[in-house]
Design a protein around this motif. Structure first.
Motif, PDB file in Angstrom:
ATOM      1  N   UNK A 297       0.838  -1.210   0.000  1.00 29.55           N
ATOM      2  CA  UNK A 297       0.000   0.000   0.000  1.00 29.55           C
ATOM      3  C   UNK A 297       0.866   1.251   0.000  1.00 29.55           C
ATOM      4  N   UNK A 298       1.934   1.265   0.801  1.00 35.35           N
ATOM      5  CA  UNK A 298       2.828   2.430   0.835  1.00 35.35           C
ATOM      6  C   UNK A 298       3.536   2.622  -0.497  1.00 35.35           C
ATOM      7  N   UNK A 299       4.046   1.529  -1.058  1.00 33.61           N
ATOM      8  CA  UNK A 299       4.779   1.620  -2.320  1.00 33.61           C
ATOM      9  C   UNK A 299       3.873   2.064  -3.463  1.00 33.61           C
ATOM     10  N   UNK A 300       2.667   1.510  -3.537  1.00 33.57           N
ATOM     11  CA  UNK A 300       1.751   1.869  -4.617  1.00 33.57           C
ATOM     12  C   UNK A 300       1.292   3.317  -4.509  1.00 33.57           C
ATOM     13  N   UNK A 301       1.071   3.802  -3.289  1.00 32.27           N
ATOM     14  CA  UNK A 301       0.711   5.208  -3.128  1.00 32.27           C
ATOM     15  C   UNK A 301       1.863   6.114  -3.545  1.00 32.27           C
ATOM     16  N   UNK A 302       3.087   5.742  -3.163  1.00 31.17           N
ATOM     17  CA  UNK A 302       4.253   6.518  -3.590  1.00 31.17           C
ATOM     18  C   UNK A 302       4.400   6.515  -5.109  1.00 31.17           C
ATOM     19  N   UNK A 303       3.964   5.433  -5.733  1.00 29.64           N
ATOM     20  CA  UNK A 303       4.067   5.319  -7.188  1.00 29.64           C
ATOM     21  C   UNK A 303       2.941   6.042  -7.913  1.00 29.64           C
ATOM     22  N   UNK A 304       2.013   6.658  -7.182  1.00 30.31           N
ATOM     23  CA  UNK A 304       0.993   7.476  -7.837  1.00 30.31           C
ATOM     24  C   UNK A 304      -0.361   6.843  -8.006  1.00 30.31           C
ATOM     25  N   UNK A 305      -0.627   5.738  -7.308  1.00 29.81           N
ATOM     26  CA  UNK A 305      -1.928   5.082  -7.394  1.00 29.81           C
ATOM     27  C   UNK A 305      -2.803   5.445  -6.197  1.00 29.81           C
ATOM     28  N   UNK A 306      -4.115   5.365  -6.391  1.00 28.00           N
ATOM     29  CA  UNK A 306      -5.068   5.462  -5.287  1.00 28.00           C
ATOM     30  C   UNK A 306      -5.353   4.049  -4.786  1.00 28.00           C
ATOM     31  N   UNK A 307      -5.328   3.859  -3.460  1.00 22.70           N
ATOM     32  CA  UNK A 307      -5.377   2.520  -2.898  1.00 22.70           C
ATOM     33  C   UNK A 307      -6.578   2.356  -1.979  1.00 22.70           C
ATOM     34  N   UNK A 308      -7.277   1.222  -2.145  1.00 20.89           N
ATOM     35  CA  UNK A 308      -8.244   0.754  -1.158  1.00 20.89           C
ATOM     36  C   UNK A 308      -7.763  -0.598  -0.668  1.00 20.89           C
ATOM     37  N   UNK A 309      -8.045  -0.896   0.606  1.00 18.01           N
ATOM     38  CA  UNK A 309      -7.535  -2.113   1.227  1.00 18.01           C
ATOM     39  C   UNK A 309      -8.671  -2.975   1.748  1.00 18.01           C
ATOM     40  N   UNK A 310      -8.522  -4.289   1.636  1.00 23.26           N
ATOM     41  CA  UNK A 310      -9.425  -5.217   2.298  1.00 23.26           C
ATOM     42  C   UNK A 310      -8.698  -6.535   2.521  1.00 23.26           C
ATOM     43  N   UNK A 311      -8.900  -7.185   3.681  1.00 21.61           N
ATOM     44  CA  UNK A 311      -8.311  -8.507   3.903  1.00 21.61           C
ATOM     45  C   UNK A 311      -9.240  -9.637   3.498  1.00 21.61           C
ATOM     46  N   UNK A 312     -10.382  -9.305   2.903  1.00 23.13           N
ATOM     47  CA  UNK A 312     -11.433 -10.291   2.652  1.00 23.13           C
ATOM     48  C   UNK A 312     -11.757 -10.392   1.169  1.00 23.13           C
ATOM     49  N   UNK A 313     -11.757 -11.606   0.662  1.00 24.60           N
ATOM     50  CA  UNK A 313     -12.155 -11.808  -0.724  1.00 24.60           C
ATOM     51  C   UNK A 313     -13.613 -11.487  -0.957  1.00 24.60           C
ATOM     52  N   UNK A 314     -14.460 -11.813   0.010  1.00 23.33           N
ATOM     53  CA  UNK A 314     -15.883 -11.516  -0.110  1.00 23.33           C
ATOM     54  C   UNK A 314     -16.111 -10.012  -0.207  1.00 23.33           C
ATOM     55  N   UNK A 315     -15.427  -9.255   0.657  1.00 30.37           N
ATOM     56  CA  UNK A 315     -15.550  -7.796   0.613  1.00 30.37           C
ATOM     57  C   UNK A 315     -14.965  -7.241  -0.680  1.00 30.37           C
ATOM     58  N   UNK A 316     -13.900  -7.867  -1.180  1.00 36.25           N
ATOM     59  CA  UNK A 316     -13.308  -7.408  -2.438  1.00 36.25           C
ATOM     60  C   UNK A 316     -14.321  -7.484  -3.578  1.00 36.25           C
ATOM     61  N   UNK A 317     -15.056  -8.600  -3.660  1.00 33.74           N
ATOM     62  CA  UNK A 317     -16.076  -8.725  -4.702  1.00 33.74           C
ATOM     63  C   UNK A 317     -17.154  -7.669  -4.537  1.00 33.74           C
TER      64      UNK A 317
END
Length: 245
Positions: free
Chosen positions: A37-57
């Motif tokens: 998440x830190x690396x992708x934000x530094x690279x210019x992306x917007x990030x959302x996080x979830x530890x759950x596959x169900x929530x991801x869907x």
């Protein structure tokens, strides 16, 4: 046993950069989640996080996601069956993070868009490069230009401007990056170390971060409700105090 090989985030971020695309990171391991998440934000992306596959869907169905980074070791991986394939107006590409011996089962049941994978342990530079390739042929989605907001606080990445209600905020680049980081992680406490890495790309002394937060507060919180808060001993967070858990 670690599932990744750390690479300096800034060095990796310089290899392949994004343009504000929205990436959903699906991972349960805290160290891996923090690294990516830190690396992708530094690279210019917007990030959302979830530890759950169900929530991801559920997130892919309910909002525009440009790409999914998906750790195949999440606990509810087995919940994905072909009968649960979502009906989507847009199917984002997926980058799978997987063990080498898991290659035969690269979750075809997800039914999303174009897929690629990296095997663990991986190099961050490789993850960034694969993401760039997956996004190369996708057309810009409307959410990529939609401003981010929390209540009457609005941040527009397309023009790098911020307003609180009708009042424009005159922010320095460091203040803008700090506010963006707090806004993306609303209601999540960010440590001084996390803030220093995101705003400047390296560690800064506590006093420098405290001064930056203080300057930002004076600009953002002229109106009520107050949005930027301190969790003493832990860090800072953005949101309404009456909405905190």
């Amino acid at each position: 046993m670690s599932t990744w090989q750390p690479t300096p985030a800034l060095k990796a971020a310089r290899l392949a950069r994004g343009a504000g695309q929205h990436i959903l990171l699906v991972a349960a391991e805290p160290i891996l989640t923090e690294l990516l998440s830190t690396t992708l934000e530094l690279a210019g992306y917007r990030i959302s996080l979830t530890p759950s596959g169900t929530d991801a869907l559920a997130q892919v169905v309910s909002r525009r996601i440009d790409l999914v980074v998906y750790d195949t070791d999440i606990p509810d991986q087995a919940d994905f069956g072909r009968d649960r394939r979502p009906e989507l107006p847009y199917r984002p590409p997926v980058l799978l993070l997987t063990e080498c011996d898991s290659l035969p089962r690269l979750v075809p049941e997800l039914g999303l868009g174009k897929r690629d994978y990296v095997t663990k342990p991986f190099r961050v530079a490789e993850v960034l490069a694969r993401i760039q390739v997956l996004l190369r042929d996708t057309r810009p989605g409307p959410s990529r230009s939609d401003p981010m907001h929390y209540g009457d606080l609005v941040l527009d990445d397309t023009v790098c401007r911020v307003r609180r209600g009708a009042r424009p905020l005159d922010l320095t680049p460091a203040e803008y990056r700090l506010l963006r980081h707090l806004l993306v992680n609303a209601h999540r406490v960010l440590s001084k170390e996390q803030i220093g890495r995101y705003v400047w790309g390296d560690h800064r002394c506590d006093n420098a971060i405290e001064q930056l937060v203080s300057r930002l507060r004076r600009k953002v919180d002229r109106e009520t409700p107050v949005l930027i808060h301190t969790r003493r001993g832990f860090g800072y967070w953005l949101g309404r105090a009456d909405s905190a858990n």
